[in-house]
Design a protein around this motif. Structure first.
Motif, mmCIF file in Angstrom:
data_model
loop_
_atom_site.group_PDB
_atom_site.id
_atom_site.type_symbol
_atom_site.label_atom_id
_atom_site.label_comp_id
_atom_site.label_asym_id
_atom_site.label_seq_id
_atom_site.Cartn_x
_atom_site.Cartn_y
_atom_site.Cartn_z
ATOM 1 N N ILE A 181 3.347 0.090 -1.412
ATOM 2 C CA ILE A 181 3.834 0.824 -2.728
ATOM 3 C C ILE A 181 4.909 1.408 -2.104
ATOM 4 C CG2 ILE A 181 3.275 2.047 -4.546
ATOM 5 C CD1 ILE A 181 0.196 1.714 -3.981
ATOM 6 N N SER A 192 3.047 6.763 -4.935
ATOM 7 C CA SER A 192 3.162 5.878 -3.817
ATOM 8 C C SER A 192 2.436 6.555 -2.818
ATOM 9 C CB SER A 192 4.701 5.914 -3.225
ATOM 10 O OG SER A 192 5.345 7.026 -2.959
ATOM 11 N N LYS A 199 13.558 1.107 -9.725
ATOM 12 C CA LYS A 199 12.275 1.382 -10.475
ATOM 13 C C LYS A 199 11.475 2.490 -9.266
ATOM 14 C CE LYS A 199 8.477 -0.276 -12.734
ATOM 15 N NZ LYS A 199 7.361 -0.400 -11.768
ATOM 16 N N SER A 230 8.246 4.556 -8.041
ATOM 17 C CA SER A 230 6.863 4.473 -8.027
ATOM 18 C C SER A 230 6.498 6.005 -8.323
ATOM 19 C CB SER A 230 6.232 3.859 -6.976
ATOM 20 O OG SER A 230 6.659 2.726 -6.530
ATOM 21 N N THR A 233 11.598 0.518 -6.098
ATOM 22 C CA THR A 233 11.937 -1.042 -5.876
ATOM 23 C C THR A 233 12.793 -1.530 -6.988
ATOM 24 O OG1 THR A 233 10.100 -1.134 -7.345
ATOM 25 C CG2 THR A 233 9.519 -1.565 -5.227
ATOM 26 N N ARG A 245 13.745 -3.090 -1.993
ATOM 27 C CA ARG A 245 12.909 -1.919 -2.074
ATOM 28 C C ARG A 245 13.567 -0.671 -1.225
ATOM 29 N NH1 ARG A 245 7.435 -3.060 0.836
ATOM 30 N NH2 ARG A 245 7.777 -1.074 1.750
#
Lengths: 560, 680
Positions: free
Chosen positions: B56, B33, B28, B30, B60, B83
């Motif tokens: 962040i 970030s 997924k 971000s 991830t 991550r």
């Protein structure tokens, strides 16, 4: 002394050419009048409490642009750049023993000036700062001069590169005269925290010049250079400008590249400019502004020509600032502010009203929160930014048996007490378990401060306040009382938290016994609205009556 | 250098790469970030802080799919990715002998890197090494990094913890650094598991502390590097010098559209093409090989033939000249052409092989080479017979010897005939009407004989070359034939059965020569050994497998039957047989436990561990072999006996031996050669 300041050839030249800004500079040619004026300042202590009510017979001329004057005289070949440089070097040598504003004086001043003269000879196009004598704060990297940030740990350190601001100045033809003294890494408000020497205030050598850019402000005030670069993290340009009676501008965060500026608090640091007139400050700012690919936080926003916006005072109407909405920050005239400062600012307010502004009081509810938030954020960032001064790769290293004592001894030896204190505070604020209570809350305050400023600037075109709660105080007065010193930053830190531009220009004097001391008016604008600040500041400066912000000792010569 | 006034600037490429890796690892992303500073003092960190992503990260919650190698039992695995974040590299320490100082190379300090953190899903050193090599494949396929561990372009720190079965929370984790190769990852983890398990079983669980250990390649163990006093406080705070990273959907979609076919998809596609997992893993391992193979297939080449060529001769050549497949002169188009020429009967496989080397080293086209060298194969039996007759007539002395029982002179004749035909006889014919019967000039007996490597030996067939040429060499009158003096390790799978005895017999008479080492491998099933270790969730391979090696001196060592109560007397008998027949050959016995795996895998492991050159296994005459005379297709291991499986999957040459009665000779099977009859 005066003759060197007012080169007669300048004067001839001035009468021949019409300046944009200086129809009134012709008055300036009267040596006697100036002399009288400074005498008057000395003698008329009774009036100096209300300096703006100085007798109309003591008519003074508004400040003129040293940069434009230089340019015109160079272009007309009235004078050579080398002669100007020599003149400034001479004055520097004479004044430096008292003022001590320079950590290093360049060996290349004459060489740089000769280069300009060659360009003139070849009829090449001249940059906006051609032949202009510039001082550079010591935390701004210069490739040909040591750059120590006022710290023992970087004693003798010579950078491998010029700061972008320096590079741009050089490209514009500036003649770099030297590196100015400062509080170590910008941490201080008096320049007493320099590892090397204590700079004094040219208005009164028993007083501090302010800080941390005290050297840059004092150098301009003492006419050791025409303009200078400083840096402003919490007021380090504006407060010394106020103390030394010069113009200082802190541009919007991101307007000027920070590349080559030794970081103190990266999210607050900006490079700012000093000059003896608004026009000079504007021309210098214009030269160093703009996006830089080496600084990811520098703005890509286009830079308007700041200097050209400054209208000639000749063409001024009676109410040149008509309709301008000015907000006087009410929190800045309350408790803890010197009476003299309050009355001077009130007089400045009246002057703005005379110029056509509508002045109303505005309240910034978060104003008082800014100071503690600033000290937490700035200390936190500095604890990180100063980690690189470990003596491993450059700077002073203390020999040690093993690694941690090498770090420990090099830093203990190289860093001063104020810096150590702030590193400790910052380290504490960022520590696990304290982060939320300190750093995070301070960031929340910062958001609030930004919001309050935005609201106030939605209502008003500009905001005004004093630049400092007092005039310059005595050397050593607050040395052992850091909280009192920190409190002196109350007027300026909020502007850094909000990232806004602010201009400080001298607006009057307060009496302090032996001498009158200048007081600075702070004008705050919306982000990237430097043009408006400079325009207002220029009109204010050119129309202000009865004040001449040249330290008497500079005119008369310092007592040796 | 962390010079005063220097500022970091984000490299836009690293964002692109991070998004690529994030997408490839099914993460997924971000959309907003940011960067943070991680602070600690160390000379490899010039600024005193590392720019990283703390709370962040850019990507991830992903996973990676992979197939374990067949020789380790195979299997499909999915490992979670916690991550992917961006950070800057630190400098590199250089330690010198004197010990009084160290130096630091800051050239890579500040260079961006991606850190990929996996979920605690990995259960063994093997899985970790395979996970790491899949990450390497992914970054190579994406063009994000060359993934080279030696250069430090791909580095790997591992955390190991063990816990008793049934315990929910993880045990204390120990970090291991200094892992410079996947094999090191594999062994370091297995070592660490066994170390921790041992501490557990000895009731010294409290000796497992949170620490960083160093893998020492030389000693093959981990040693304490530094113990952590609690959790270090890195005083993370947002990096003020870098603005936050904002990704737009359009940017991500654009990158998504540009992603190449990733290893997992390639493997699934190759699998569907009917390739065995062994082949699939080989081909999908390397982006260049993939591209090459795909290009060959695109030109319509036979999939299996293309696979064999690439995995066999081309791979061997690449290894030899240390080039990658895209650097050789043979284009995929020409390989497809070559395969088509062989398949279409225009040239023999033998010739194909010869011109292959020319194509690889010099380039050119298949067509022009065939024409230029007049290599169209001879299929006319009359023509072949004529050549055979000529060879016999020209070599009366050898013929004499052959008739006198020196049957191994077959090889010599084969060489003569191949020479005469310029190699234009198809080895796929598989046999030759060639052996003269004593006292007559006619060719009455049909002798199957393969020519393939008599002239141009290649590794796959080395054992044939070795045995034949050496024997021929012993005839003392051959010119231009040399013996291969390099000592080889020949391993015979030893069981108390006829097949095994036959295999050993063949090995002794046809395969082993002086200097060689003969290993008798016995795989035993001692399941009871493992029971004490299943207590733990992560049994270590090293701790639960036992490999007993007994070096035998001449005069016979005593083998004590320690494990499983199996009567191992036959091993001694076999060994004595060896010493009788080949007194100069070193013989040793290896016994290994199956560790719950199948026998074939245990043998493969052992081949690899001992760097065996030739594996010999007795083969039962299976119905499929007898009837079809060909191997099963489809790559399925089911329905194949162990010998077939090993022939197919062993990295070294594997020979399946069936003894044909008392004097019936042997039928041999290798990957290249099926049902090769060798008369006694």
């Amino acid at each position: 002394m005066l003759s060197s300041l007012q080169n007669p050839r300048f004067l001839i030249f001035q009468s021949q050419f019409q300046f944009n800004f200086s129809s009134k500079t012709l008055n300036f040619s009267s040596k006697r009048r100036l002399f009288h004026f400074s005498n008057a300042l000395h003698s008329s202590q009774a009036v100096s409490e209300q300096p703006q009510t100085l007798s109309p017979t003591l008519k003074t001329s508004p400040p003129t642009s040293q940069i434009l004057k230089t340019r015109k005289s160079l272009l007309s070949r009235e004078i050579k750049a080398v002669e100007i440089a020599e003149e400034y070097l001479n004055r520097l040598r004479q004044t430096e023993p008292q003022v001590k504003s320079f950590l290093h004086v360049s060996e290349n001043v004459i060489k740089q000036a000769e280069e300009i003269d060659r360009k003139i000879e070849r009829n090449e196009e001249l940059g906006s700062l051609a032949g202009v004598i510039v001082g550079v704060k010591d935390n701004i990297c210069t490739v040909d001069m040591p750059s120590t940030g006022g710290s023992r740990i970087l004693e003798g350190y010579r950078p491998a590169f010029d700061a972008t601001a320096v590079k741009k100045m050089r490209e514009c033809g500036a003649v770099l005269i030297g590196k100015t003294n400062m509080d170590e890494f910008g941490m201080g408000s008096t320049t007493e925290a320099s590892s090397f020497q204590v700079t004094t205030n040219p208005w009164d050598v028993t007083r501090v010049p302010g800080g941390s850019s005290g050297g840059s402000a004092a150098a301009v005030s003492a006419r050791q250079c025409m303009v200078s670069l400083g840096s402003d993290t919490g007021g380090s340009v504006r407060q010394p400008a106020s103390f030394c009676g010069v113009v200082g501008i802190k541009p919007t965060y991101g307007r000027v590249s920070r590349f080559g500026l030794m970081a103190y608090a990266s999210s607050l640091d900006v490079i700012g400019c000093f000059g003896s007139s608004v026009v000079d400050t504007a021309i210098l700012l214009d030269a160093i502004s703009g996006h830089d690919s080496r600084d990811a936080t520098s703005s890509k926003r286009e830079v308007p020509n700041l200097a050209s916006q400054l209208v000639s005072t000749e063409s001024l109407e009676s109410k040149p600032l008509k309709g301008l909405k000015v907000g006087l920050i009410s929190e800045t005239l309350g408790d803890g502010i010197d009476v003299g400062v309050v009355s001077t600012i009130q007089a400045a307010t009246a002057h703005l009203e005379e110029l056509g502004c509508t002045v109303t009081e505005v309240s910034l509810p978060s104003f008082s929160l800014g100071l503690p938030a600033y000290y937490i954020l700035a200390s936190s960032e500095s604890s990180s930014n100063l980690s690189r001064y470990d003596g491993v790769r450059y700077g002073n290293q203390v020999a040690a048996e093993e690694l941690s004592s090498l770090y420990g001894a090099s830093r203990a030896n190289g860093l001063g007490p104020e810096v150590k204190m702030r590193i400790l505070m910052g380290t504490y604020a960022l520590s696990a378990g304290y982060y939320d209570a300190y750093y995070k809350r301070a960031q929340q305050v910062r958001t609030l401060v930004k919001k309050n400023f935005k609201e106030a600037l939605d209502e008003n075109d500009i905001l005004i306040s004093p630049a400092a709660p007092s005039a310059a105080y005595k050397l050593g007065e607050k040395k052992d009382d850091p909280l009192a010193m920190y409190a002196g930053d109350i007027m300026t830190v909020n502007v850094n938290l909000a990232g806004l531009p602010a201009l400080v220009l001298p607006c009057g004097f307060v009496d302090s016994g032996a001498t009158a001391l200048p007081i600075g008016l702070q004008i705050i604008g919306a982000a990237f609205d430097e043009g408006k600040l400079l325009r207002v500041g220029h009109i204010f400066e050119q129309t202000l009556q009865g004040c001449r912000f040249v330290p008497p000792a500079v005119v008369e010569g310092f007592p040796s | 250098m962390g010079l005063p006034g220097a500022l970091p600037v984000l490299n836009s490429k690293v964002i692109e790469f991070a998004v690529k890796v994030g997408l490839a690892l099914n993460c997924k992303l971000s959309f907003n970030s940011k960067f943070d500073r991680k602070q600690y003092f160390y000379p490899d960190l010039p600024k005193g802080y590392q720019i990283s992503q703390f709370d962040i990260p850019i990507a991830t919650n992903g996973y990676v799919d992979l197939d374990l190698p067949v020789e380790f039992g195979g299997g499909h695995r999915r490992f979670g990715i916690t991550r992917v974040h961006i950070e800057e590299d630190a400098g590199k320490f250089l330690h010198f002998g004197t010990g009084s100082y160290s130096q630091v190379d800051l050239n890579r300090a500040g260079v961006p890197l991606l850190e990929i953190v996996s979920e605690p899903d990995i259960r063994s050193g093997l899985e970790a090494a395979e996970y790491a090599s899949e990450i390497q494949r992914v970054v190579r396929f994406l063009g994000v990094s060359n993934g080279n561990m030696q250069e430090g372009s791909l580095r790997c720190d591992v955390n190991v913890s063990v816990r008793p079965i049934g315990q929910l929370e993880f045990g204390t984790k120990v970090e291991i650094k200094n892992l410079n190769a996947f094999s090191g990852v594999h062994r370091a983890i297995d070592y660490e598991i066994s170390r921790q398990v041992k501490l557990h079983t000895q009731g010294q669980r409290d000796q497992i502390v949170q620490e960083t250990r160093l893998w020492e390649e030389g000693a093959q163990k981990t040693v304490t590097m530094r113990k952590k006093e609690g959790l270090a406080d890195y005083r993370y705070f947002p990096e003020p010098d870098l603005p936050e990273v904002v990704l737009t959907t359009a940017y991500i979609d654009n990158i998504k559209a540009s992603l190449p076919e990733l290893p997992e998809l390639k493997r699934r596609r190759y699998e569907k093409m009917g390739l065995s997992m062994q082949d699939v893993l080989f081909l999908a391992n390397d982006i260049q090989i993939c591209k090459y193979f795909d290009a060959v297939i695109e030109k319509g080449a036979d999939v299996k033939m293309a696979t064999n060529w690439i995995m066999g001769d081309i791979a061997a050549y690449l290894k030899d000249v240390k080039l990658s497949i895209d650097e050789i002169k043979l284009t995929p188009e020409e390989l497809a052409e070559l395969i088509a020429s062989i398949k279409g009967g225009i040239i023999s496989g033998k010739i194909g092989k010869e011109i292959l080397f020319e194509l690889m080293s010099k380039g050119g086209t298949v067509k022009s080479l065939i024409e230029e060298k007049d290599l169209v194969q001879i299929v006319d039996p009359n023509e072949i017979e004529r050549m055979v007759g000529k060879a016999l007539a020209e070599n009366p002395k050898q013929l004499e010897l052959y008739r006198g029982g020196k049957t191994k002179l077959q090889g010599f004749f084969a060489g003569q005939i191949m020479k005469a035909s310029k190699g234009c006889i198809d080895d796929c014919l598989g046999f030759l009407y060639s052996t003269p019967v004593e006292g007559s000039g006619d060719y009455k007996e049909i002798l199957p004989f393969r020519f393939s490597s008599a002239v141009n030996p290649i590794p796959e067939d080395a054992f044939l070359v070795g045995s034949h040429l050496v024997d021929v060499g012993k005839a003392d009158d051959m010119e231009g034939v040399t013996t291969t003096a390099t000592a080889r390790k020949i391993m015979v799978v030893a069981d108390p059965g006829r097949e095994s005895a036959g295999a050993l017999q063949w090995a002794l008479s046809h395969c082993v020569v002086e200097h060689d080492e003969l290993i008798l491998l016995h795989v035993q099933n001692a399941a009871s050994w493992r029971n004490s270790f299943t207590f733990f969730r992560r049994p270590s391979q090293n701790s639960s497998s036992t490999s007993v090696s007994i070096e035998s001196a001449h005069g016979g060592g005593v083998v004590s039957a320690t494990g499983g109560g199996v009567d191992l007397e036959f091993l001694e008998v076999m060994k004595r047989a060896c010493e009788a027949m080949q007194p100069k050959v070193r013989v040793r016995i290896e016994r290994v436990d199956m560790e719950g795996k199948d026998k074939a895998s245990a043998i493969l492991n052992q081949c690899k561990a001992l760097s065996v050159d030739v594996l010999v296994i007795g083969q039962r005459r299976s119905i499929s072999n007898a009837i079809l005379g060909c191997r099963l297709s489809g790559g399925s291991t089911k329905g194949m006996d162990n010998a077939e499986y090993l022939i197919e999957n062993c990295k070294c040459t594997c020979v399946g031996v069936q003894k044909k009665g008392q004097n019936g000779g042997y039928v041999l099977n290798t990957r290249k050669h099926r049902n090769f009859w060798l008369l006694a």
